[in-house]
Design a protein around this motif. Structure first.
Motif, PDB file in Angstrom:
ATOM      1  N   ASP A   1       5.547   9.315  -5.043  1.00 53.48           N
ATOM      2  CA  ASP A   1       4.422   8.867  -5.871  1.00 53.48           C
ATOM      3  C   ASP A   1       4.963   8.129  -7.102  1.00 53.48           C
ATOM      4  OD1 ASP A   1       2.888  10.231  -4.062  1.00 53.48           O
ATOM      5  OD2 ASP A   1       2.281  11.829  -5.431  1.00 53.48           O
ATOM      6  N   TYR A   2       4.209   7.133  -7.581  1.00 56.97           N
ATOM      7  CA  TYR A   2       4.648   6.430  -8.784  1.00 56.97           C
ATOM      8  C   TYR A   2       3.494   5.650  -9.403  1.00 56.97           C
ATOM      9  CZ  TYR A   2       5.080   2.152  -5.863  1.00 56.97           C
ATOM     10  OH  TYR A   2       4.848   1.082  -5.030  1.00 56.97           O
ATOM     11  N   LEU A   3       3.764   5.078 -10.569  1.00 55.30           N
ATOM     12  CA  LEU A   3       2.845   4.183 -11.266  1.00 55.30           C
ATOM     13  C   LEU A   3       3.530   2.831 -11.455  1.00 55.30           C
ATOM     14  CD1 LEU A   3       1.650   6.592 -14.122  1.00 55.30           C
ATOM     15  CD2 LEU A   3       0.319   5.925 -12.108  1.00 55.30           C
ATOM     16  N   THR A   4       2.736   1.778 -11.572  1.00 59.33           N
ATOM     17  CA  THR A   4       3.292   0.475 -11.914  1.00 59.33           C
ATOM     18  C   THR A   4       2.292  -0.315 -12.743  1.00 59.33           C
ATOM     19  OG1 THR A   4       4.303  -1.562 -11.062  1.00 59.33           O
ATOM     20  CG2 THR A   4       2.481  -0.644  -9.800  1.00 59.33           C
ATOM     21  N   ILE A   5       2.805  -1.024 -13.715  1.00 55.35           N
ATOM     22  CA  ILE A   5       2.027  -2.039 -14.426  1.00 55.35           C
ATOM     23  C   ILE A   5       2.591  -3.381 -13.998  1.00 55.35           C
ATOM     24  CG2 ILE A   5       1.721  -3.144 -16.666  1.00 55.35           C
ATOM     25  CD1 ILE A   5       1.116  -0.481 -17.865  1.00 55.35           C
ATOM     26  N   ARG A   6       1.727  -4.236 -13.459  1.00 53.99           N
ATOM     27  CA  ARG A   6       2.214  -5.495 -12.909  1.00 53.99           C
ATOM     28  C   ARG A   6       1.375  -6.669 -13.370  1.00 53.99           C
ATOM     29  NH1 ARG A   6      -1.860  -7.756 -11.518  1.00 53.99           N
ATOM     30  NH2 ARG A   6      -3.087  -7.389  -9.643  1.00 53.99           N
ATOM     31  N   ALA A   7       2.051  -7.819 -13.437  1.00 52.26           N
ATOM     32  CA  ALA A   7       1.386  -9.095 -13.692  1.00 52.26           C
ATOM     33  C   ALA A   7       1.306  -9.862 -12.380  1.00 52.26           C
ATOM     34  CB  ALA A   7       2.162  -9.899 -14.725  1.00 52.26           C
ATOM     35  N   ASN A   8       0.276 -10.709 -12.245  1.00 53.45           N
ATOM     36  CA  ASN A   8       0.109 -11.503 -11.032  1.00 53.45           C
ATOM     37  C   ASN A   8      -0.244 -12.925 -11.425  1.00 53.45           C
ATOM     38  OD1 ASN A   8      -1.027 -12.751  -8.630  1.00 53.45           O
ATOM     39  ND2 ASN A   8      -1.121 -10.693  -7.749  1.00 53.45           N
ATOM     40  N   CYS A   9       0.624 -13.863 -11.052  1.00 51.42           N
ATOM     41  CA  CYS A   9       0.391 -15.251 -11.433  1.00 51.42           C
ATOM     42  C   CYS A   9      -0.817 -15.851 -10.725  1.00 51.42           C
ATOM     43  CB  CYS A   9       1.639 -16.089 -11.137  1.00 51.42           C
ATOM     44  SG  CYS A   9       3.064 -15.669 -12.163  1.00 51.42           S
ATOM     45  N   LEU A  10      -1.140 -15.355  -9.538  1.00 52.43           N
ATOM     46  CA  LEU A  10      -2.322 -15.856  -8.834  1.00 52.43           C
ATOM     47  C   LEU A  10      -3.607 -15.427  -9.524  1.00 52.43           C
ATOM     48  CD1 LEU A  10      -1.511 -15.417  -5.019  1.00 52.43           C
ATOM     49  CD2 LEU A  10      -1.921 -17.557  -6.236  1.00 52.43           C
ATOM     50  N   GLU A  11      -3.627 -14.169  -9.996  1.00 59.20           N
ATOM     51  CA  GLU A  11      -4.834 -13.612 -10.610  1.00 59.20           C
ATOM     52  C   GLU A  11      -4.862 -13.807 -12.126  1.00 59.20           C
ATOM     53  OE1 GLU A  11      -5.170  -9.549  -9.453  1.00 59.20           O
ATOM     54  OE2 GLU A  11      -5.009  -9.996  -7.309  1.00 59.20           O
ATOM     55  N   GLY A  12      -3.697 -14.006 -12.731  1.00 58.72           N
ATOM     56  CA  GLY A  12      -3.632 -14.185 -14.173  1.00 58.72           C
ATOM     57  C   GLY A  12      -4.031 -12.947 -14.946  1.00 58.72           C
ATOM     58  N   ASN A  13      -3.509 -11.784 -14.516  1.00 62.02           N
ATOM     59  CA  ASN A  13      -3.885 -10.553 -15.218  1.00 62.02           C
ATOM     60  C   ASN A  13      -2.762  -9.522 -15.191  1.00 62.02           C
ATOM     61  OD1 ASN A  13      -3.932  -9.401 -12.609  1.00 62.02           O
ATOM     62  ND2 ASN A  13      -6.143  -9.682 -12.404  1.00 62.02           N
TER      63      ASN A  13
ATOM     64  N   LEU B   1      -2.765  -1.792 -14.105  1.00 61.40           N
ATOM     65  CA  LEU B   1      -2.091  -0.520 -13.861  1.00 61.40           C
ATOM     66  C   LEU B   1      -2.564   0.029 -12.519  1.00 61.40           C
ATOM     67  CD1 LEU B   1      -0.415   1.998 -14.714  1.00 61.40           C
ATOM     68  CD2 LEU B   1      -2.464   2.806 -15.928  1.00 61.40           C
ATOM     69  N   TRP B   2      -1.596   0.336 -11.626  1.00 61.32           N
ATOM     70  CA  TRP B   2      -1.894   0.901 -10.320  1.00 61.32           C
ATOM     71  C   TRP B   2      -1.221   2.260 -10.181  1.00 61.32           C
ATOM     72  CZ3 TRP B   2      -5.194  -1.471  -6.971  1.00 61.32           C
ATOM     73  CH2 TRP B   2      -5.419  -2.849  -7.131  1.00 61.32           C
ATOM     74  N   LYS B   3      -1.804   3.116  -9.357  1.00 55.37           N
ATOM     75  CA  LYS B   3      -1.157   4.376  -9.000  1.00 55.37           C
ATOM     76  C   LYS B   3      -0.919   4.402  -7.500  1.00 55.37           C
ATOM     77  CE  LYS B   3      -5.409   7.127  -8.409  1.00 55.37           C
ATOM     78  NZ  LYS B   3      -6.141   8.358  -8.819  1.00 55.37           N
ATOM     79  N   PHE B   4       0.161   5.029  -7.103  1.00 55.64           N
ATOM     80  CA  PHE B   4       0.526   5.196  -5.699  1.00 55.64           C
ATOM     81  C   PHE B   4       0.713   6.684  -5.468  1.00 55.64           C
ATOM     82  CE2 PHE B   4       1.373   0.929  -6.811  1.00 55.64           C
ATOM     83  CZ  PHE B   4       1.284   0.158  -5.654  1.00 55.64           C
TER      84      PHE B   4
END
Length: 243
Positions: A147-159, A162-165
């Motif tokens: 299990d983990y967390l990630t904060i990610r940027a996306n150039c397609l979405e421009g945002n 925060l996601w959880k797995f």
């Protein structure tokens, strides 16, 4: 009145100890240096868990690249069993079960950071290509069960998101307060700050995410991507807060 050398040394030591004991003072940062790594090979300072990661030279400087052009559903990194055993010892089998569930999401782990709880993590990233996704993120709170967390940027979405797995499933947690124009071929600065269960996500010096997790953050950290994204990463730095 003169002061003896022994007294001076004692005073300096006392001052240094007092400074380290002040709550909230950051401990020395750890920056992962890729300068001595072999270009074209898997990194030694990161452990690739999912996807294809290698060291490349960008303008005379070694950087880490995730190459999603080779991505295939269910594709773990080479030698994953040995890598999982090195990270989690006898619990490696439990970890491997979740790795396969998250095969859409390439990531690497920084073995030099055994357990990140409070402080900040920063990285520079540059999106290069991606038809399905153009994602780059910081992975944290990685548990032995995968299990983990990630904060990610996306150039397609421009945002920034925060996601959880958890237990093999990805779930949306929090989107940034506003969209940010992100372009391929440009470097950006990403940062997360953690204090207990409090999480903040920053992009180019602007705080976009604030969230309180269900428990204090604790676990391994690394870098994250998604599906066919091709991205550069550089200057991955972890600065823990002094206890």
């Amino acid at each position: 009145m003169s002061i003896s050398m022994n007294t001076k040394v004692a005073l300096v030591s006392a001052i240094a100890f007092a400074a380290l004991a002040v709550p909230g003072v950051a401990a020395p940062p750890t920056t992962i240096d890729l300068s001595g790594e072999t270009v074209g090979a898997e990194p030694k300072s990161f452990v690739p868990v999912v996807g294809f990661w290698r060291v490349e030279n960008d303008g005379g400087k070694n950087v880490l690249v995730v190459d999603g052009r080779q991505w295939k559903e269910g594709q773990s990194s080479a030698g994953i069993a040995d890598k999982a055993r090195a990270l989690y010892g006898e619990r490696y089998a439990e970890f491997l079960d979740r790795v396969q569930a998250y095969a859409y999401y390439p990531y690497v782990v920084a073995p030099s950071i055994p357990n990140f709880t409070e402080g900040e993590i920063t990285v520079r990233f540059e999106g290069l290509s991606g038809r399905i996704d153009q994602g780059a993120g910081i992975l944290f709170n990685l548990k032995p069960n995968g299990d983990y967390l990630t904060i990610r940027a996306n150039c397609l979405e421009g945002n920034l998101v925060l996601w959880k797995f958890v237990q093999g499933k990805r779930s949306f947690v929090k989107k940034g307060t506003e969209n940010v124009p992100l372009q391929l071929g440009q470097w950006y600065d990403m940062k997360i700050t953690v204090h207990g269960a409090q999480i903040e996500g920053w992009l180019n010096g602007k705080k976009l995410i604030e969230y309180t997790w269900t428990e204090p953050i604790s676990g391994k950290v690394g870098l994250w991507s998604k599906t066919d994204s091709v991205s550069y990463f550089d200057e991955f730095t972890v600065t823990p807060m002094a206890k």
